[in-house]
Write a protein that holds these residues in place. Structure first.
Motif, PDB file in Angstrom:
ATOM      1  N   VAL A 173      62.731   8.831  52.789  1.00 15.14           N
ATOM      2  CA  VAL A 173      62.698   7.538  52.076  1.00 15.14           C
ATOM      3  C   VAL A 173      61.662   6.459  52.303  1.00 15.14           C
ATOM      4  CG1 VAL A 173      64.351   5.463  51.713  1.00 15.14           C
ATOM      5  CG2 VAL A 173      65.320   7.692  51.800  1.00 15.14           C
ATOM      6  N   LYS A 174      61.121   6.278  53.552  1.00 14.78           N
ATOM      7  CA  LYS A 174      60.354   5.707  53.754  1.00 14.78           C
ATOM      8  C   LYS A 174      58.734   6.037  53.411  1.00 14.78           C
ATOM      9  CE  LYS A 174      62.094   3.526  58.025  1.00 14.78           C
ATOM     10  NZ  LYS A 174      62.170   3.254  59.425  1.00 14.78           N
ATOM     11  N   SER A 175      58.585   7.480  53.243  1.00 12.43           N
ATOM     12  CA  SER A 175      57.084   7.843  52.981  1.00 12.43           C
ATOM     13  C   SER A 175      57.306   7.512  51.510  1.00 12.43           C
ATOM     14  CB  SER A 175      57.232   9.201  53.358  1.00 12.43           C
ATOM     15  OG  SER A 175      58.088  10.094  52.436  1.00 12.43           O
ATOM     16  N   ILE A 176      58.262   7.853  50.700  1.00 16.83           N
ATOM     17  CA  ILE A 176      58.203   7.758  49.347  1.00 16.83           C
ATOM     18  C   ILE A 176      58.057   6.299  48.775  1.00 16.83           C
ATOM     19  CG2 ILE A 176      59.549   7.743  47.234  1.00 16.83           C
ATOM     20  CD1 ILE A 176      61.027  10.160  48.227  1.00 16.83           C
ATOM     21  N   PHE A 177      58.460   5.202  49.540  1.00 24.37           N
ATOM     22  CA  PHE A 177      58.427   3.779  49.097  1.00 24.37           C
ATOM     23  C   PHE A 177      57.038   3.157  49.561  1.00 24.37           C
ATOM     24  CE2 PHE A 177      62.817   4.121  48.192  1.00 24.37           C
ATOM     25  CZ  PHE A 177      63.084   3.374  47.106  1.00 24.37           C
ATOM     26  N   ILE A 178      56.607   3.546  50.839  1.00 28.48           N
ATOM     27  CA  ILE A 178      55.341   3.001  51.154  1.00 28.48           C
ATOM     28  C   ILE A 178      54.270   3.654  50.395  1.00 28.48           C
ATOM     29  CG2 ILE A 178      53.771   3.095  52.976  1.00 28.48           C
ATOM     30  CD1 ILE A 178      56.129   3.174  54.944  1.00 28.48           C
ATOM     31  N   THR A 179      54.420   4.990  49.978  1.00 28.69           N
ATOM     32  CA  THR A 179      53.332   5.619  49.013  1.00 28.69           C
ATOM     33  C   THR A 179      53.412   4.860  47.734  1.00 28.69           C
ATOM     34  OG1 THR A 179      53.615   7.663  50.168  1.00 28.69           O
ATOM     35  CG2 THR A 179      52.659   7.628  47.940  1.00 28.69           C
ATOM     36  N   ALA A 180      54.703   4.622  47.143  1.00 26.63           N
ATOM     37  CA  ALA A 180      54.618   3.955  45.824  1.00 26.63           C
ATOM     38  C   ALA A 180      54.061   2.478  46.080  1.00 26.63           C
ATOM     39  CB  ALA A 180      56.065   3.926  45.496  1.00 26.63           C
ATOM     40  N   PHE A 181      54.358   1.846  47.218  1.00 28.33           N
ATOM     41  CA  PHE A 181      53.821   0.538  47.242  1.00 28.33           C
ATOM     42  C   PHE A 181      52.022   0.388  47.269  1.00 28.33           C
ATOM     43  CE2 PHE A 181      52.330  -2.720  50.202  1.00 28.33           C
ATOM     44  CZ  PHE A 181      52.567  -3.962  49.485  1.00 28.33           C
ATOM     45  N   LEU A 182      51.491   1.387  48.037  1.00 29.81           N
ATOM     46  CA  LEU A 182      50.337   1.627  48.059  1.00 29.81           C
ATOM     47  C   LEU A 182      49.631   2.074  46.641  1.00 29.81           C
ATOM     48  CD1 LEU A 182      49.871   3.568  51.330  1.00 29.81           C
ATOM     49  CD2 LEU A 182      49.304   1.179  50.962  1.00 29.81           C
ATOM     50  N   PHE A 183      50.590   2.774  46.037  1.00 26.18           N
ATOM     51  CA  PHE A 183      50.016   3.184  44.495  1.00 26.18           C
ATOM     52  C   PHE A 183      49.844   2.103  43.563  1.00 26.18           C
ATOM     53  CE2 PHE A 183      51.707   4.736  40.496  1.00 26.18           C
ATOM     54  CZ  PHE A 183      50.739   5.686  40.049  1.00 26.18           C
ATOM     55  N   GLY A 184      51.040   1.217  43.619  1.00 22.61           N
ATOM     56  CA  GLY A 184      51.031  -0.018  42.928  1.00 22.61           C
ATOM     57  C   GLY A 184      49.962  -0.847  43.181  1.00 22.61           C
ATOM     58  N   LEU A 185      49.649  -0.926  44.566  1.00 26.22           N
ATOM     59  CA  LEU A 185      48.481  -2.044  44.789  1.00 26.22           C
ATOM     60  C   LEU A 185      47.416  -1.520  44.123  1.00 26.22           C
ATOM     61  CD1 LEU A 185      49.212  -2.908  48.478  1.00 26.22           C
ATOM     62  CD2 LEU A 185      49.514  -4.180  46.472  1.00 26.22           C
ATOM     63  N   MET A 186      47.091  -0.213  44.350  1.00 32.04           N
ATOM     64  CA  MET A 186      45.600   0.162  44.003  1.00 32.04           C
ATOM     65  C   MET A 186      45.122   0.262  42.409  1.00 32.04           C
ATOM     66  SD  MET A 186      43.739   3.729  45.084  1.00 32.04           S
ATOM     67  CE  MET A 186      42.131   4.340  44.496  1.00 32.04           C
ATOM     68  N   HIS A 187      46.453  -0.157  41.777  1.00 32.95           N
ATOM     69  CA  HIS A 187      46.430  -0.144  40.303  1.00 32.95           C
ATOM     70  C   HIS A 187      45.639  -1.613  39.875  1.00 32.95           C
ATOM     71  CE1 HIS A 187      48.350   3.552  39.564  1.00 32.95           C
ATOM     72  NE2 HIS A 187      48.193   3.372  38.213  1.00 32.95           N
ATOM     73  N   MET A 188      45.605  -2.543  40.829  1.00 40.38           N
ATOM     74  CA  MET A 188      44.853  -3.781  40.771  1.00 40.38           C
ATOM     75  C   MET A 188      45.306  -4.594  39.730  1.00 40.38           C
ATOM     76  SD  MET A 188      42.697  -3.301  43.061  1.00 40.38           S
ATOM     77  CE  MET A 188      41.920  -1.886  43.937  1.00 40.38           C
ATOM     78  N   ASP A 189      46.857  -4.583  39.315  1.00 44.18           N
ATOM     79  CA  ASP A 189      47.354  -5.452  38.409  1.00 44.18           C
ATOM     80  C   ASP A 189      48.691  -5.679  38.885  1.00 44.18           C
ATOM     81  OD1 ASP A 189      48.336  -6.509  36.009  1.00 44.18           O
ATOM     82  OD2 ASP A 189      48.252  -4.773  34.741  1.00 44.18           O
ATOM     83  N   ILE A 198      57.843   1.105  41.103  1.00 52.50           N
ATOM     84  CA  ILE A 198      59.252   1.939  40.612  1.00 52.50           C
ATOM     85  C   ILE A 198      59.001   3.277  40.018  1.00 52.50           C
ATOM     86  CG2 ILE A 198      61.279   2.132  39.160  1.00 52.50           C
ATOM     87  CD1 ILE A 198      61.549   0.365  41.537  1.00 52.50           C
ATOM     88  N   LEU A 199      57.807   3.264  39.442  1.00 52.26           N
ATOM     89  CA  LEU A 199      57.402   4.480  38.667  1.00 52.26           C
ATOM     90  C   LEU A 199      56.762   5.564  39.654  1.00 52.26           C
ATOM     91  CD1 LEU A 199      56.646   6.368  36.415  1.00 52.26           C
ATOM     92  CD2 LEU A 199      54.523   5.309  36.076  1.00 52.26           C
ATOM     93  N   GLY A 200      55.933   4.912  40.646  1.00 53.88           N
ATOM     94  CA  GLY A 200      55.513   5.624  41.773  1.00 53.88           C
ATOM     95  C   GLY A 200      56.547   6.192  42.724  1.00 53.88           C
TER      96      GLY A 200
END
Length: 356
Positions: A173-189, A198-200
């Motif tokens: 669970v933590k790995s999924i949500f932390i990765t999604a958080f980094l994924f969202g940040l890197m979209h620079m929006d 949420i998509l990540g």
């Protein structure tokens, strides 16, 4: 007989955990990888995309986002197949994923709408990023390949492939949500961060349950390709309305949803809200049903990651800081610009001063 079944179940559990106990990237390593990709993405990717949008995106995705994680796995002699979960996804999984993404779109759209609403309340406006889609011949296919195929492959290898694997020591669970958080940040929006996050998380869940990165690749491709198709149809419709002399196209073309709402009568606005609430409820119901089917179809494929008892020191997490600081700097510049605290020419000079 019952003792035999219990023993057999324990043996299966042991085999699954044994299969998962291979060499995985460490938190320090994925932190360094994340920061490295962010820096080269911002310092090189933005430059090549200014030179040519389509070629620039392809160079960015394959050269700057895909190559670093693959090179890292090969240099440090990881089992690429196991780390990346290069397992067959299954036809039924792909079918379910397609419809999961389709019915997740209204949900993600509602989250993005909420995100825009908060931004508009704070800054008095919001901005919509327009994907570089050409309405000329082959524009749609080029857009699907550039935005759908390349992002679906390259970004999934980096995030759900390597980074999520490196964070699995904290649990699924933590790995999924932390990765999604980094994924969202890197979209620079930050204006669409909630929906991207949420998509990540959804794609991370699909990978974990199916034990196949091809599931998240297909989900990412489907989401982006549908977005490309909708953008293409919207641009074509705007061109047609302009040629036909239809008024009120500007708000639609500029993506100002709230301006369009303000021009509606009270009855029209209520009707729009009712329709969207019905679509949202219908989508949530089908999404729940499809995810349950997906979980049931992958009961035997899911492998529970081993948790490490050894504590992770701050030094390991510090590897993420350079990348997070660079992203934070870009976000601060956007916030200051949208808030009218700094003019665009000043921001341009600041960005040039730091090499961006």
């Amino acid at each position: 007989m019952e003792e035999y079944n219990a023993l057999d179940m324990n043996n299966n559990e042991f085999v699954e955990r044994k299969e998962d106990s291979f060499k995985k990237p460490s938190v320090l390593q994925v932190g360094v990888l994340f920061s490295l990709v962010v820096v080269i993405f911002l310092y090189l990717g933005t430059r090549v995309q200014k030179w040519n949008v389509n070629y620039g995106v392809l160079i960015t995705e394959f050269g700057l986002i895909l190559v670093p994680p693959i090179a890292y796995l090969l240099i440090f002699k990881y089992d690429v197949k196991k780390v990346l979960r290069l397992n067959k996804p299954g036809i039924l999984n792909l079918f379910l994923i397609f419809w999961i993404i389709v019915f997740s779109l209204p949900v993600i759209g509602a989250l993005n709408f909420l995100n825009y609403w908060v931004i508009k309340l704070i800054f008095g406006k919001y901005e919509v990023f327009q994907a570089p889609i050409s309405t000329e011949s082959w524009g749609l296919l080029i857009g699907i390949f550039v935005i759908g195929v390349s992002a679906g492959i390259c970004e999934e290898v980096l995030f759900r492939g390597v980074i999520q694997r490196g964070l699995e020591k904290f649990g699924a669970v933590k790995s999924i949500f932390i990765t999604a958080f980094l994924f969202g940040l890197m979209h620079m929006d930050f204006q669409r961060f909630l929906g991207t996050f949420i998509l990540g998380a959804l794609m991370g869940f699909l990978v974990y349950k199916s034990n196949s990165i091809f599931c998240s690749m297909f989900a990412h491709f489907t989401n982006n390709s549908i977005a490309v198709c909708l953008t293409y149809v919207s641009l074509k419709a705007n061109e047609f309305m302009k040629k036909s002399g239809i008024k009120g196209v500007e708000n639609v073309q500029n993506g100002d949803i709230f301006a369009s709402f303000s021009e509606m009568s009270q009855i029209e606005l209520i009707a729009v809200i009712i329709v969207y609430v019905m679509i949202f409820a219908f989508s949530i119901a089908w999404l729940y049903f499809l995810i349950r089917l997906f979980i049931r179809n992958n009961n035997k494929r899911e492998i529970v990651p081993e948790r490490e008892e050894k504590r992770t020191t701050f030094l390991h997490f510090a590897a993420f800081i350079p990348g997070l600081l660079v992203i934070g700097f870009i976000y601060v510049m956007d916030i200051l610009r949208m808030g009218g605290l700094i003019e665009q020419p000043v921001i341009d000079r600041i960005l040039r001063a730091v090499g961006l």
